[in-house]
Design a protein around this motif. Structure first.
Motif, PDB file in Angstrom:
ATOM      1  N   PRO A 202       0.829  -1.210   0.000  1.00 32.07           N
ATOM      2  CA  PRO A 202       0.000   0.000   0.000  1.00 32.07           C
ATOM      3  C   PRO A 202       0.864   1.261   0.000  1.00 32.07           C
ATOM      4  N   TYR A 203       0.397   2.293  -0.699  1.00 31.55           N
ATOM      5  CA  TYR A 203       1.126   3.565  -0.729  1.00 31.55           C
ATOM      6  C   TYR A 203       0.953   4.294   0.599  1.00 31.55           C
ATOM      7  N   ARG A 204       2.048   4.841   1.092  1.00 33.10           N
ATOM      8  CA  ARG A 204       1.998   5.679   2.304  1.00 33.10           C
ATOM      9  C   ARG A 204       2.803   6.942   2.039  1.00 33.10           C
ATOM     10  N   ALA A 205       2.174   8.082   2.249  1.00 31.30           N
ATOM     11  CA  ALA A 205       2.867   9.351   2.096  1.00 31.30           C
ATOM     12  C   ALA A 205       3.885   9.516   3.215  1.00 31.30           C
ATOM     13  N   HIS A 206       4.833  10.414   2.995  1.00 32.76           N
ATOM     14  CA  HIS A 206       5.857  10.682   4.002  1.00 32.76           C
ATOM     15  C   HIS A 206       5.239  11.281   5.257  1.00 32.76           C
ATOM     16  N   ALA A 207       5.637  10.762   6.417  1.00 29.49           N
ATOM     17  CA  ALA A 207       5.198  11.298   7.698  1.00 29.49           C
ATOM     18  C   ALA A 207       6.440  11.691   8.482  1.00 29.49           C
TER      19      ALA A 207
END
Length: 213
Positions: A202-207
């Motif tokens: 799954p895609y996860r944006a930068h945190a």
């Protein structure tokens, strides 16, 4: 499971190209990991391109170091790094030599040696999760820094090799922002995957990581 798969090894010329050409072209290729327990074969379903000194998201953005020196070539070698103090990630270096670039192997379908991978990825709920994400992929294939700099074109008896495999139709290849990359490197659509494949992560944006108070 591998009927019809082309077992011809890839050549140096395949990797001696722009990282943005090599990365999507790696989809569907077969990565072979030779272990003491036997071979593991994985069909690549998700990758990310990192373009070295012109790419703020790359380890080589600020130049050569002891850690990233393998990225500067020659092409067709493995670049393995350790992250977050607990995980290894596997990359394949591409050319031209002297211009650091590499492709992060993010996910794949294990088609041979799943029993060997399960012994290392015992928390996986099913075989689709064995190599679903770069750290999981490296763990399933028993990849660590001992494999940093390995020539993946050194023949079938080496620890890592790449075969032509079964590339997907062009219309099934998707691209988008890289997972977890922030700052100026966050918007390039340099993540490539096979549309609809259940092993893609799954895609996860930068945190941004917050310092403890």
């Amino acid at each position: 499971m591998n009927e019809g798969m082309d077992r011809t090894p890839l050549t140096r010329d395949f990797f001696d190209r722009s990282v943005l050409d090599v990365a999507p072209d790696l989809l569907g290729r077969t990565l072979v990991r030779t272990t003491d327990e036997g071979p593991i074969e994985l069909r690549l379903t998700e990758v990310e391109a990192y373009a070295g000194e012109i790419d703020p998201g790359s380890h080589a953005f600020r130049g050569r170091t002891a850690r990233n020196s393998v990225m500067f070539g020659p092409p067709g070698h493995s670049y393995v790094y350790f992250t977050y103090g607990m995980w290894h990630c596997l990359n394949l270096v591409c050319g031209p030599e002297g211009k650091a670039s590499g492709v992060l192997l993010r996910a794949g379908e294990i088609r041979v040696g799943a029993d060997i991978a399960r012994a290392r990825r015992f928390s996986a709920r099913n075989d689709r999760e064995l190599a679903k994400g770069p750290a999981r992929l490296a763990t399933a294939l028993d990849v660590d820094r001992a494999l940093n700099g390995v020539d993946v074109l050194d023949g079938p008896h080496g620890p890592l090799s790449v075969l032509r495999g079964t590339p997907p139709p062009r219309e099934q290849v998707r691209s988008g922002p890289r997972t977890g990359v922030g700052g100026d490197g966050s918007h390039q659509p340099w993540r490539f995957w096979i549309d609809g494949d259940p092993t893609v992560s799954p895609y996860r944006a930068h945190a941004p990581r917050r310092r403890a108070t």
